[in-house]
Design a protein around this motif. Structure first.
Motif, mmCIF file in Angstrom:
data_model
loop_
_atom_site.group_PDB
_atom_site.id
_atom_site.type_symbol
_atom_site.label_atom_id
_atom_site.label_comp_id
_atom_site.label_asym_id
_atom_site.label_seq_id
_atom_site.Cartn_x
_atom_site.Cartn_y
_atom_site.Cartn_z
ATOM 1 N N ILE A 1 0.856 -1.185 0.000
ATOM 2 C CA ILE A 1 0.000 0.000 0.000
ATOM 3 C C ILE A 1 0.893 1.235 0.000
ATOM 4 C CG2 ILE A 1 -1.684 1.325 1.335
ATOM 5 C CD1 ILE A 1 -2.806 -1.296 2.392
ATOM 6 N N ASN A 2 0.584 2.206 -0.881
ATOM 7 C CA ASN A 2 1.294 3.479 -0.917
ATOM 8 C C ASN A 2 0.645 4.401 0.113
ATOM 9 O OD1 ASN A 2 2.972 5.524 -1.693
ATOM 10 N ND2 ASN A 2 1.919 5.958 -3.613
ATOM 11 N N TYR A 3 1.420 4.896 1.083
ATOM 12 C CA TYR A 3 0.847 5.601 2.232
ATOM 13 C C TYR A 3 1.767 6.704 2.734
ATOM 14 C CZ TYR A 3 4.341 2.948 4.737
ATOM 15 O OH TYR A 3 5.535 2.438 5.160
ATOM 16 N N ALA B 1 -6.890 4.851 -3.877
ATOM 17 C CA ALA B 1 -8.037 4.110 -3.341
ATOM 18 C C ALA B 1 -7.591 2.701 -2.949
ATOM 19 C CB ALA B 1 -9.151 4.040 -4.377
ATOM 20 N N ILE B 2 -8.080 2.235 -1.798
ATOM 21 C CA ILE B 2 -7.703 0.924 -1.283
ATOM 22 C C ILE B 2 -8.939 0.030 -1.264
ATOM 23 C CG2 ILE B 2 -6.740 -0.309 0.705
ATOM 24 C CD1 ILE B 2 -4.776 1.641 -0.633
ATOM 25 N N ILE C 1 -7.899 -3.568 3.042
ATOM 26 C CA ILE C 1 -8.168 -3.047 4.388
ATOM 27 C C ILE C 1 -8.364 -4.213 5.354
ATOM 28 C CG2 ILE C 1 -9.841 -1.774 5.823
ATOM 29 C CD1 ILE C 1 -8.125 0.104 4.228
ATOM 30 N N THR C 2 -9.094 -5.230 4.926
ATOM 31 C CA THR C 2 -9.325 -6.413 5.749
ATOM 32 C C THR C 2 -7.998 -7.119 6.032
ATOM 33 O OG1 THR C 2 -11.522 -6.661 4.796
ATOM 34 C CG2 THR C 2 -10.613 -8.581 5.920
ATOM 35 N N GLN C 3 -7.170 -7.239 5.011
ATOM 36 C CA GLN C 3 -5.857 -7.874 5.160
ATOM 37 C C GLN C 3 -4.987 -7.069 6.141
ATOM 38 O OE1 GLN C 3 -3.662 -8.173 1.471
ATOM 39 N NE2 GLN C 3 -2.060 -9.453 2.369
#
Length: 186
Positions: free
Chosen positions: A26-28, A41-42, A47-49
């Motif tokens: 994830i790019n954050y 957008a994710i 998100i669950t992972q």
């Protein structure tokens, strides 16, 4: 044989968060103690992972507004207490209202409702925790510690320290020194 460890929970948290976010690609950007901004957008699956990976470390993703604001209050107070570059003469109410963009009355009410304690009590607990850490580091005098934590005097720090821990800062220092000497002797 025993060893004693010193750790910074904020550093541990940030490193754990970075490792888990990197693991799933994830790019954050980490914006503060408990805030992550995604650069794209994710998916719900990601998100669950992420939630699953973080739960192993006792970290939860907050999904409701009240809990989010309460956590932001806690993070802002922690930052205020730890960060010595923040003006100690600034009132907590003013600092929180400006930092979080809500009236202090709203923040105070929400915090009390969600945590069953007041912001003022939480600030005292955080300051005393920080005072203990600074005493353990043994680099500052009690006068310097009280000043860094925004107390008006050593007497005020000592009063709150004793009220919270049952010990005066001086007795706490002596106990820590005795434990260190005992550990060295063994």
């Amino acid at each position: 044989m025993k060893i004693y460890l010193k750790y910074d929970i904020n550093v541990i948290f940030k490193k754990t968060l970075e490792e888990q976010l990197d693991k799933i690609g994830i790019n954050y950007t980490i914006n503060g103690l408990g805030e992550v901004e995604f650069m794209e957008a994710i998916s719900v699956d990601k998100i669950t992972q992420l939630a699953s990976l973080l739960s192993i470390y006792g970290i939860k993703i907050i999904n409701d507004h009240k809990s989010e604001v309460i956590q932001r209050i806690k993070d802002a107070i922690t930052e205020m207490v730890i960060n010595s570059s923040i003006d100690n003469s600034c009132k907590v109410s003013t600092y929180l209202a400006e930092k979080l963009g809500y009236s202090y009355t709203y923040l105070s009410s929400l915090f009390s409702e969600g945590t069953y304690t007041s912001i003022e009590n939480f600030v005292i607990l955080k300051r005393i925790d920080r005072a203990k850490t600074l005493i353990l580091e043994d680099k500052l005098t009690l006068t310097e510690i009280s000043y860094n934590l925004g107390y008006s005097s050593v007497a005020h720090l000592s009063y709150q320290f004793k009220k919270t821990t049952g010990l005066t800062p001086t007795v706490f220092q002596k106990i820590i020194k005795q434990r260190k000497e005992t550990a060295k002797a063994q």
